[in-house]
Design a protein around this motif. Structure first.
Motif, short mmCIF file in Angstrom:
data_model
loop_
_atom_site.label_atom_id
_atom_site.label_comp_id
_atom_site.label_asym_id
_atom_site.label_seq_id
_atom_site.Cartn_x
_atom_site.Cartn_y
_atom_site.Cartn_z
N LEU A 196 0.74 -1.10 -0.03
CA LEU A 196 0.13 0.03 -0.02
C LEU A 196 0.93 1.25 -0.10
CD1 LEU A 196 -3.04 1.03 0.28
CD2 LEU A 196 -2.24 1.47 2.75
N CYS A 197 0.72 2.06 -1.00
CA CYS A 197 1.57 2.96 -1.06
C CYS A 197 0.89 4.39 -0.80
CB CYS A 197 2.18 3.16 -2.87
SG CYS A 197 3.13 1.99 -3.14
N PHE A 198 1.36 5.36 0.01
CA PHE A 198 0.52 6.52 0.29
C PHE A 198 1.68 7.62 0.34
CE2 PHE A 198 2.62 4.66 4.28
CZ PHE A 198 2.97 5.57 4.93
N THR A 199 0.87 9.02 0.14
CA THR A 199 1.78 10.18 0.37
C THR A 199 1.27 10.77 1.85
OG1 THR A 199 2.54 12.24 -0.66
CG2 THR A 199 0.29 11.60 -0.78
N GLY A 200 2.25 11.73 2.59
CA GLY A 200 1.87 12.12 3.59
C GLY A 200 0.99 13.62 3.32
N HIS A 201 1.36 14.27 2.40
CA HIS A 201 1.16 15.74 2.31
C HIS A 201 -0.43 16.05 1.67
CE1 HIS A 201 1.34 16.26 -2.22
NE2 HIS A 201 2.15 15.06 -2.24
N LYS A 202 -1.21 14.90 1.45
CA LYS A 202 -2.46 15.22 1.08
C LYS A 202 -3.56 15.16 2.22
CE LYS A 202 -1.07 14.28 -3.81
NZ LYS A 202 -1.53 13.89 -4.93
N SER A 203 -4.36 14.10 1.99
CA SER A 203 -5.55 13.98 3.25
C SER A 203 -4.82 13.30 4.18
CB SER A 203 -6.63 13.28 2.68
OG SER A 203 -7.07 13.97 1.75
N LEU A 204 -3.62 13.03 4.55
CA LEU A 204 -2.93 12.63 5.79
C LEU A 204 -2.66 13.71 6.81
CD1 LEU A 204 -1.15 9.25 5.09
CD2 LEU A 204 -3.37 9.53 6.13
N PHE A 205 -2.67 15.05 5.98
CA PHE A 205 -2.35 16.38 6.55
C PHE A 205 -0.81 16.51 6.98
CE2 PHE A 205 -6.91 16.19 7.70
CZ PHE A 205 -7.29 17.16 6.70
N GLY A 206 0.12 15.61 6.64
CA GLY A 206 1.46 15.97 6.88
C GLY A 206 2.09 16.88 6.02
N PRO A 207 3.32 16.73 6.21
CA PRO A 207 4.21 17.78 5.29
C PRO A 207 4.54 17.09 4.12
CG PRO A 207 5.40 17.73 7.80
CD PRO A 207 3.94 16.71 7.56
N GLN A 208 4.90 18.13 2.95
CA GLN A 208 5.54 17.56 1.87
C GLN A 208 6.58 16.91 2.19
OE1 GLN A 208 5.65 20.75 -1.20
NE2 GLN A 208 3.41 21.40 -1.00
N GLY A 209 7.18 15.80 1.25
CA GLY A 209 8.23 15.17 1.49
C GLY A 209 8.37 13.92 2.36
N THR A 210 6.98 13.62 2.70
CA THR A 210 6.74 12.45 3.44
C THR A 210 5.88 11.54 2.79
OG1 THR A 210 4.58 13.54 4.74
CG2 THR A 210 7.00 13.75 5.70
N GLY A 211 6.00 10.10 2.75
CA GLY A 211 5.03 9.13 2.12
C GLY A 211 5.83 7.91 2.74
N GLY A 212 5.17 6.94 2.10
CA GLY A 212 5.71 5.57 2.26
C GLY A 212 5.03 4.55 1.81
N LEU A 213 5.48 3.22 2.36
CA LEU A 213 4.47 2.00 1.53
C LEU A 213 4.52 1.01 2.84
CD1 LEU A 213 6.48 -0.40 -0.84
CD2 LEU A 213 7.53 1.56 0.50
N CYS A 214 3.27 0.40 3.04
CA CYS A 214 3.26 -0.70 4.11
C CYS A 214 3.16 -2.03 3.24
CB CYS A 214 1.59 -0.68 4.54
SG CYS A 214 1.51 0.93 5.46
N LEU A 215 3.95 -2.91 3.66
CA LEU A 215 4.20 -4.16 3.03
C LEU A 215 3.49 -5.48 3.75
CD1 LEU A 215 7.97 -3.56 2.08
CD2 LEU A 215 6.13 -3.60 0.47
N ALA A 216 3.14 -6.09 2.81
CA ALA A 216 2.52 -7.51 3.76
C ALA A 216 3.68 -8.14 3.79
CB ALA A 216 1.44 -8.14 2.75
N ALA A 217 3.30 -9.59 4.80
CA ALA A 217 4.42 -10.30 4.95
C ALA A 217 4.90 -11.06 4.10
CB ALA A 217 4.02 -11.39 6.25
N ASN A 218 4.00 -11.26 2.68
CA ASN A 218 4.52 -11.89 1.71
C ASN A 218 5.35 -11.37 0.55
OD1 ASN A 218 2.42 -10.62 0.69
ND2 ASN A 218 1.36 -12.31 -0.38
N TYR A 219 5.65 -9.91 0.82
CA TYR A 219 6.16 -9.33 -0.12
C TYR A 219 7.43 -8.37 0.14
CZ TYR A 219 6.68 -6.31 -4.59
OH TYR A 219 7.06 -5.80 -5.64
N MET A 220 8.72 -8.46 -0.44
CA MET A 220 9.63 -7.58 -0.16
C MET A 220 10.31 -7.19 -1.68
SD MET A 220 11.84 -6.63 1.96
CE MET A 220 13.39 -6.03 2.22
N PRO A 221 10.05 -5.98 -2.03
CA PRO A 221 10.65 -5.50 -3.23
C PRO A 221 12.18 -5.27 -2.98
CG PRO A 221 9.56 -3.79 -2.04
CD PRO A 221 9.26 -5.02 -1.51
N GLU A 222 12.73 -4.99 -4.39
CA GLU A 222 14.00 -4.60 -4.49
C GLU A 222 14.28 -3.30 -3.91
OE1 GLU A 222 16.49 -6.79 -5.16
OE2 GLU A 222 15.02 -8.51 -5.60
#
Length: 380
Positions: A196-222
């Motif tokens: 699940l890929c998200f950004t912080g600066h839109k409806s999460l009300f965080g500053p620009q330059g923040t974001g991330g991804l939540c990874l399920a136990a069955n997935y590990m990207p490079e």
């Protein structure tokens, strides 16, 4: 809380309706958290002194808060990135084989997929909607993932990610979700979502330059980047354990402190309460203009669940000209253009559109002013 910014034209104040690009008005607690972090944070994992530990503690609290917010069991699988674009590139980097995406998706999904090749773009209908059955039909024997936006940044249409997640789980393929437009507005559960890929600066009300991804136990990207991690420095290899494996270098702890405050604000107000307000403003705006001659609205405005985005064109105006007039004459900030969603505009037979997008901090009065402005431009 709802401070308006002077635009310098006869002392009038701006009405900011470009929240799908970034929320401008943040809760006071977000600003306070960033300012406090600036005074008290060192570099997380780069020392045992109080400033370094302050930063490390906040990063961990943010991982825990976001994991809970998105229904992820392990907070160490919350990986911070500079934005959702980086998160999507990172998530897609681990996929092998064919990818299914859609015409409603943003270039942050499309361009990483175009670069790697071997993909199918599922078309949308005349209202920009994507069929779950069409997604299922596009899956091939070598499909490694379905990568889709949860909500369109042009139409506000919301995709049924629950049903698509079930299809992906049943077929043993990964499901990557772009939640740039939905995180903070719609409840999201990580069940059957690999990343699940998200950004912080839109409806999460965080500053620009923040974001991330939540990874399920069955997935590990490079990892896309390796380097300093604050530990195991003699090992020529980058750490393999999450979150360090995907977080090389110094994290934006000051920004993440603000993101943490934004998520806690949403939790305190209630995501459903926030959604109900912005949905009401957007629907009032769209319905007030739906029958106006010369105003063309796009998307499924009758859908029971949609994000507070209303895109349109006004007869007689190029979209850029309309947006400029809205700001210069009425002090209303919107966005004009293709919104990094070229396939959707092509499907709707548009060269661009004017996008109004609403926030929890907008008001009914502001919305009515925007309605009146569009009506006046349309000659009503």
């Amino acid at each position: 809380m709802s401070i308006r910014i002077q635009i310098g034209v006869n002392g009038s104040k701006m009405i900011y309706l470009d929240n799908a690009a970034t929320t401008l008005i943040k809760p006071d607690c977000v600003k306070q958290a960033v300012l406090q972090a600036m005074d008290t944070f060192g570099n997380a994992s780069r020392g045992a002194h109080t400033p370094a530990l302050n930063a490390l503690r906040t990063l961990m609290e943010a991982r825990m808060e976001l994991a809970s917010f998105f229904g992820l069991d392990d907070p160490m699988r919350v990986v911070f990135t500079p934005n959702v674009t980086y998160a999507l590139n990172l998530a897609i980097s681990g996929i092998r084989g064919h990818i299914v995406t859609s015409a409603a998706d943003h270039n942050s999904v499309l361009r990483p997929i175009y670069r790697r090749g071997n993909f199918t773009v599922v078309p949308c209908d005349s209202k920009g909607r994507i069929s779950v059955d069409a997604i299922a039909s596009a899956i091939q024997p070598d499909t490694g993932a379905v990568v889709l936006t949860h909500a369109s940044n042009v139409t506000g249409n919301v995709l049924d990610i629950e049903s698509i997640g079930e299809i992906c789980a049943a077929r043993g393929i990964h499901f990557i979700v772009d939640a740039a437009q939905s995180a903070g507005l719609l409840p999201i559960d990580m069940k059957n979502i690999s990343a699940l890929c998200f950004t912080g600066h839109k409806s999460l009300f965080g500053p620009q330059g923040t974001g991330g991804l939540c990874l399920a136990a069955n997935y590990m990207p490079e990892p896309l980047c390796v380097g300093g991690s604050g530990h195991n420095s003699f090992d020529p290899r980058h750490p393999q354990e999450l979150p360090d494996a995907l977080e090389a270098g110094t994290q934006n702890a000051h920004g993440i402190a603000g993101l943490l405050a934004g998520v806690r604000y949403i939790q305190s107000v209630g995501i459903e309460s926030i959604y109900n307000k912005v949905d009401g403003l957007a629907r009032f705006f769209a319905y007030s203009l739906a029958d106006i001659h010369g105003v063309m609205l796009y998307g499924d405005l009758e859908a029971s669940r949609r994000t507070p985005v209303v895109s349109m064109n006004i007869e007689g105006y190029d979209c850029a000209q309309a947006a400029s007039l809205l700001f210069e004459k009425y002090g209303i900030a919107v966005r004009a253009g293709v919104h990094c969603a070229p396939n959707l505009h092509t499907a709707l037979k548009l060269s661009g559109s004017v996008r109004f997008s609403f926030s929890h901090f907008n008001t009914q009065e502001e919305t009515q002013i925007a309605v009146n402005a569009v009506r006046e431009l349309a000659g009503i």
